[in-house]
Enzyme design. Structure first.
Site, PDB file in Angstrom:
ATOM      1  CG  PHE A 147      49.405  22.892  70.134  1.00 27.33           C
ATOM      2  CD1 PHE A 147      49.045  23.507  71.330  1.00 27.33           C
ATOM      3  CD2 PHE A 147      48.969  23.452  68.948  1.00 27.33           C
ATOM      4  CE1 PHE A 147      48.278  24.665  71.328  1.00 27.33           C
ATOM      5  CE2 PHE A 147      48.199  24.606  68.947  1.00 27.33           C
ATOM      6  CZ  PHE A 147      47.848  25.218  70.139  1.00 27.33           C
ATOM      7  CG  ASP A 190      55.111  22.458  66.956  1.00 23.41           C
ATOM      8  OD1 ASP A 190      55.686  23.554  67.138  1.00 23.41           O
ATOM      9  OD2 ASP A 190      53.871  22.352  66.906  1.00 23.41           O
ATOM     10  CE1 TYR A 192      50.601  32.276  68.259  1.00 29.10           C
ATOM     11  CE2 TYR A 192      50.678  32.130  65.863  1.00 29.10           C
ATOM     12  CZ  TYR A 192      50.244  31.648  67.080  1.00 29.10           C
ATOM     13  OH  TYR A 192      49.451  30.541  67.123  1.00 29.10           O
ATOM     14  CE  LYS A 193      52.793  29.249  70.325  1.00 32.56           C
ATOM     15  NZ  LYS A 193      51.609  29.608  71.106  1.00 32.56           N
ATOM     16  NE  ARG A 202      50.853  28.934  78.343  1.00 30.48           N
ATOM     17  CZ  ARG A 202      50.666  28.860  77.015  1.00 30.48           C
ATOM     18  NH1 ARG A 202      50.817  27.684  76.399  1.00 30.48           N
ATOM     19  NH2 ARG A 202      50.315  29.897  76.330  1.00 30.48           N
TER      20      ARG A 202
END
Lengths: 416, 416
Positions: B143, B214, B239-240, B388
């Site tokens: 990422f 991660d 926040y996911k 996605r």
């Protein structure tokens, strides 16, 4: 007399006509209604945590229940035309803060804590200093987190980087050829002593030393003019005089002349020129936006954004005039009784040397403040023996100051 | 056919009995009522921003209007006995996250962004690695913010520190004697490919290389067992799948064996052993609390704290079983039409290699996703050509999956 009853009706204590007259002609008096202050309390700790404003209540509900709850991921880009998108939120808040500190909007980056921002500007400053300058100079009594962050960074860098801590009044004498930058807090958190930002910045510049100002107790308390002073870097706090809420996002300032050369130590995707390009290499965004690191904490940042609107119609010089009048009155009321009550003023009387607080030493400061707080007069104790009273011209009246001074006097007399 | 009408009634599309039967026996079905999802939308983007839960609405109101607005500065210490004080809030949240990632509570520090936490753990790992190991190894397609932060840190350190980026399938071959640590994201944000955390951690350990994971797309999506795998450090996102709100505070993990030796690069006062002692020297707090830097953003952190309570009664293995069933069903429904509609599956079919998302390449992915979102089927486009779809077993039903798959199919057929 039990301490809890000494101040039982402090918030309704009758106030002399001359004090009421000051409130009647206070050009900022109308601002108080924008804040939600608890009943029965005189809150003189806005320099530790600023009060909640009505617009923040509305904004936090909206950002949570509508922007997050209903629009969900779309809010990152929705309303970009009208400047309401979350992506640009750090920039919008930066522009509001820039006005308060004498900066251009693109010289301010908002987000993360004051501590993390201090790390960012220290790394940036050391990165643009001449290689033979490896000393970071600071006041030995600087606010602890400034010292700790500087310790952490110099240890991380190794290579001869050194944190040099000297007494506050010896800083000027230490602006030597091995010094890269000087890190100073403009207003001392204990005493309220305010440094001459312009004069010290000029001294440092003449010595080839970069300036890094901690504006934690300055921003929102009185006008600051970083560019007028030729300051290089600065940081500041969102939760004191900016009233952004507990642990509100902090900010940093980087003068334009350093944008191209200063390294971005905490180089995250939100400071990338094009975050959603998902490029493999970091390319900094234009201006100070490059110092924004990760995804902004939108709830906390939205609260700060709304809180800052309290300053939109405020003349910062009028704010300073009122702040000095409030602190002058508090000292004047306690002057006649101070010695008898073992209060030793540690805040400078000279207006230019004073922030927006008044502090006294007292041998039982810790216990006295605990009693004052229990009685609804909320100031702050700071080690080892300081009673600290913060005055916020946006929401304090002269009547508050009168009652607070009388309350302190009554509490100390009851303990005597 | 105009795209906006293709999916006009998607959320009310009739669902076959066998799909309804799966929902009827879903042990997590009751969790959906805890969330406030907008009407008329199928939201498959919880891996970018998790949904709002009812308890978060209540908590955000309370922390803003009561804890801040009324109790003000007192909230930093009020309720410490019952664990409700703000000072301990990072620790309370850390304990809730620890359970989800196979860590002890004192191995987790909460606050700051994922990017800033990545900096912290990278600096910690490089600080405990043998001095001759100065390479930070990572997947070249990691990422972006992981890559950018690693670039920033290695540039800051100088001294031969190097970021080495290799293709994902060559990481194992690059665990060489000059490598200090390997930074990997367990679940690829584009493809949903899930790495074998235990196996790679063991390989790295055998090669003397520290592991830094991660967990942005892992934590809260399925059970993670960091200590079971002997992982050294990790970071993750609030926040996911943790549903902590936009830009929610992130977390880091530091295995106990490194606490004493690992340097704290971002050493702020909230990670000090006694913050209000205001000592001049940094003394780290016990455990991972030392990695907390500045004052926590209480509004955002309180939202995360409340959001995490959604996991309190959830068996994480049941969560994983449902997650795999949801993604299996989505793929199975699209398999028969994928080739005709130019959809190329890029998510591994093997359950152990799959996170909680399904991704397809499509030549017009950007436009297709824009149309899907406009029609109320919210997934995500990721460059260059990826559609996605994220599945959150806490609030998605099998009926959602059925309707989403049919919606994708209808949209692509309408465009053909």
């Amino acid at each position: 007399m039990p301490t809890q009853t000494v101040l039982a009706d402090l918030t309704t204590l009758p106030v002399p006509a001359d004090v009421l007259a000051l409130d009647a002609r206070d050009p900022l008096a109308h601002k108080r209604d924008e804040f939600l202050l608890p009943d029965g309390v005189i809150y003189l700790d806005g320099n530790s945590l600023g009060a909640l404003s009505r617009r923040v209540v509305q904004r936090v509900r909206h950002v949570t229940e509508e922007e997050w709850g209903r629009a969900l991921i779309g809010s990152w880009t929705l309303g970009a035309q009208e400047g309401r998108d979350w992506m640009a939120l750090p920039d919008r808040v930066a522009a509001k803060i820039a006005r308060l500190i004498g900066a251009q909007p693109d010289e301010v980056a908002v987000g993360d804590s004051t501590s993390v921002n201090t790390f960012k500007v220290l790394a940036a400053a050391l990165g643009v200093a001449a290689p033979e300058r490896r000393v970071l100079l600071t006041d030995a009594d600087n606010f602890p987190t400034d010292l700790y962050v500087a310790q952490g960074l110099t240890a991380l860098l190794g290579g001869g980087y050194e944190l040099r801590r000297v007494p506050a009044d010896e800083v000027a004498a230490h602006l030597r050829p091995d010094v890269a930058a000087v890190l100073l807090t403009q207003v001392d958190y204990r005493t309220g002593r305010c440094l001459d930002l312009a004069a010290i910045s000029a001294q440092a510049r003449a010595a080839g030393v970069l300036t890094i100002w901690d504006l934690a107790h300055s921003a929102g308390a009185f006008p600051v003019d970083l560019n007028g002073a030729g300051a290089d870097f600065a940081v500041g706090c969102g939760y004191k005089y900016l009233n952004g809420g507990p642990g509100a996002p902090a900010f940093l300032f980087a003068a334009r002349r350093w944008h191209a050369a200063a390294p971005v130590a905490l180089s995250g995707w939100m400071g990338h020129a094009d975050p959603f390009e998902m490029a493999r290499d970091y390319v900094p965004a234009p201006g100070a936006r490059r110092f924004v690191t990760g995804t902004p904490m939108v709830l906390s940042l939205s609260a700060l954004d709304a809180a800052l609107d309290a300053f939109a119609d405020v003349d910062l010089h009028a704010l300073r005039v009122k702040s000095l009048a409030l602190t002058d009155m508090f000292m004047a009321l306690l002057d006649p009784v101070a010695e008898r009550l073992a209060l030793t003023l540690v805040t400078p009387r000279e207006p230019a040397q004073r922030g927006s607080q008044v502090s006294y030493r007292h041998p039982q400061a810790r216990e006295v403040m605990a009693d004052l707080i229990a009685a609804g007069l909320v100031g702050d104790f700071r080690t080892p023996d300081i009673l600290r009273f913060g005055f916020t011209p946006l929401y304090h009246s002269f009547a508050d100051v009168y009652r607070a001074a009388r309350g302190v006097q009554a509490m100390l007399e009851a303990r005597a």
